[in-house]
Design an enzyme around this catalytic site. Sequence first.
Site, short mmCIF file in Angstrom:
data_model
loop_
_atom_site.label_atom_id
_atom_site.label_comp_id
_atom_site.label_asym_id
_atom_site.label_seq_id
_atom_site.Cartn_x
_atom_site.Cartn_y
_atom_site.Cartn_z
N GLU A 65 17.01 25.93 50.52
CA GLU A 65 17.69 26.19 51.99
C GLU A 65 16.92 25.22 52.68
O GLU A 65 15.74 24.97 52.77
CB GLU A 65 17.28 27.50 52.37
CG GLU A 65 17.51 27.91 53.71
CD GLU A 65 19.13 27.61 54.22
OE1 GLU A 65 19.13 27.01 55.13
OE2 GLU A 65 19.94 27.98 53.47
N ASN A 92 15.72 19.40 51.81
CA ASN A 92 17.07 19.19 51.61
C ASN A 92 17.47 18.56 50.48
O ASN A 92 16.90 17.53 49.95
CB ASN A 92 17.09 17.83 52.63
CG ASN A 92 18.19 17.10 52.77
OD1 ASN A 92 19.40 17.19 51.97
ND2 ASN A 92 18.50 16.25 53.79
N ASP A 118 27.59 24.51 55.25
CA ASP A 118 27.89 24.41 56.87
C ASP A 118 28.93 23.24 56.67
O ASP A 118 28.88 22.34 55.96
CB ASP A 118 26.72 23.61 57.35
CG ASP A 118 26.80 23.57 58.77
OD1 ASP A 118 27.91 23.73 59.38
OD2 ASP A 118 25.70 23.58 59.58
N ASP A 154 35.05 29.26 53.15
CA ASP A 154 36.15 30.01 54.05
C ASP A 154 36.79 28.99 54.68
O ASP A 154 37.62 29.28 55.61
CB ASP A 154 35.60 31.14 54.65
CG ASP A 154 34.60 30.77 55.65
OD1 ASP A 154 34.20 29.57 55.56
OD2 ASP A 154 34.14 31.46 56.58
#
Length: 207
Positions: A65, A92, A118, A154
């Site tokens: 994360e 990263n 993201d 999504d």
Amino acid sequence: MTRVRVRQHVNPLSDQYRNPVTPPDWSQIYSEITQPLHLDIGCARGKFLLKMATLYPDINFLGTEIREPLVTEANHHRDNLGLSNLHFIFCNINHSFEPILQSLPQGVLQWVTIQFPDPWFKQRHSKRRVVQCELVEAIARYLKNEGVVFLQSDVEFVQNEMVKHFQNNSHFTQEPLETNPFPVPTEREIATHNKKQPVYRTLFKKS
């Protein structure tokens, strides 16, 4: 421990996120370092892995994360549960995938999940999206033969872009998929279903 509030978006191209992580001594992290490894990229608060690690003690789980406070919080919850097959690491992943995998026993990586990354909606921000061809190539190098990559989002165009990157790599074959192959849904997955919105899922196998 108080729930940490953090920024929703972190620019992975910022200089502060370009340095590769220094991996820990894995023998001090996992009680059985040679167990199969499930890597969850972009694990957020880690609730998916906290539940998975409890269900599957014979598998090691690693969550990466880019938002450091979430990693600190997740490792705190892991310690409270006494889990010795789970670790969360702040990094990263596009700069740290190889250092992390090189430091682990060869051939342990068996599952990779990238769930609801993201989306970085603007096209000029496309390089900020986590799935880039270089990451796919690195996964292909270290994933065990017959190992699995599971993608879900999504946001349809983000899912399509991730899928295209893996389709363009000859090491991966797309597999039939009807439902989530894992028994634990993520927080975002639950919220999306509650809003009666679609979730897009794709499964790849390394051939």
